[in-house]
Write an enzyme that holds these catalytic residues in place. Sequence first.
Site, PDB file in Angstrom:
ATOM      1  CE  LYS A 140      -3.738   2.298   2.527  1.00 52.49           C
ATOM      2  NZ  LYS A 140      -4.608   2.243   3.721  1.00 52.49           N
TER       3      LYS A 140
ATOM      4  CE  LYS B 213      -6.650   2.037  -0.640  1.00 51.38           C
ATOM      5  NZ  LYS B 213      -7.395   2.026   0.633  1.00 51.38           N
TER       6      LYS B 213
END
Length: 327
Positions: A197, A249
């Site tokens: 992420k 992400k």
Amino acid sequence: MSFPNQRPRRLRTTPAMRRLTAETRLAPAELILPAFIREGLTEPNPITSMPGVLQHTTDTLKRAAAEAVELGIGGIMLFGIPAVRDAEGTASLDPDGVLNKAIRDVRAEVGDDLVIMSDVCLDEFTDHGHCGVLDADGYVDNDRTVEIYARMAVAQADAGAHMLGPSGMMDGQIAAIRKALDDAGHTTTSVVAYAAKYASAFYGPFREAVDSQLKGDRRTYQMDAGNRREAIREVELDLAEGADIVMVKPAMSYLDIVADVAAMSPVPVAAYQISGEYAMIEAAAANGWIDRRAAITESVLGIRRAGADMVLTYWAAELAGWLRESR
């Protein structure tokens, strides 16, 4: 012999031919719908930077989950916005708090017909907006935060979540959550690790969606945008700690990372098409600059083509409806 003797265009001649020879396809079951519920709402609240996305009430959230089942969507990821926040994010642990109650309500509505996922993170619950508790110097305390995540995970599993999504990027969070779940008897509750992420500029509209209280940034715990090899290291650590699914992400600007992770992961790979990606396409379409439906479909197809087995997207319901129409 005519020139050229290799003619790839033969496989593009008609829509039926293109369907037959497509290398990557979309299906509703590969889509996951992120959904927000805000404590105290009596009517759903539109998110201005994400046209078409709402902060839900209990009733509208249950309807959205039921619609997801009807459309054949694979899962729903729940985010809760409490009425009261504090430095420790204590509302995250309340069995009757907004997120845990929402999990119970959705589970009662759809049972096992939809994979119910929930966000294991403190950013929505803290009055400073960080994903963990802070030490005396204002630095996110990794180990104290992980202890809270473990308790959050058990509370969410108790409420009925099928899958938990620790999104805070704390070191060791997957191992701590897995142990806590197993010790509490939740051995079948799975974990989707936000393994890679990144600290991204494209999260902007999400801040509105969760009424973020963040001051500063999250660069001391989310990954640097320029790092590629580090993503594999993060994924390997989460796999060793027991992750059932690993996630990248954002998706759009990190398709190389999605491809890298897909090439090495022995477990399914998810990618999150985040709020900024959604907002840009919606804004361009609203101005008549792009074909909205074609751009949405192509953007999700590109994430799947890069190697993601499943995609979290705010267009999950709309896209699933289009896919059913075109069958």
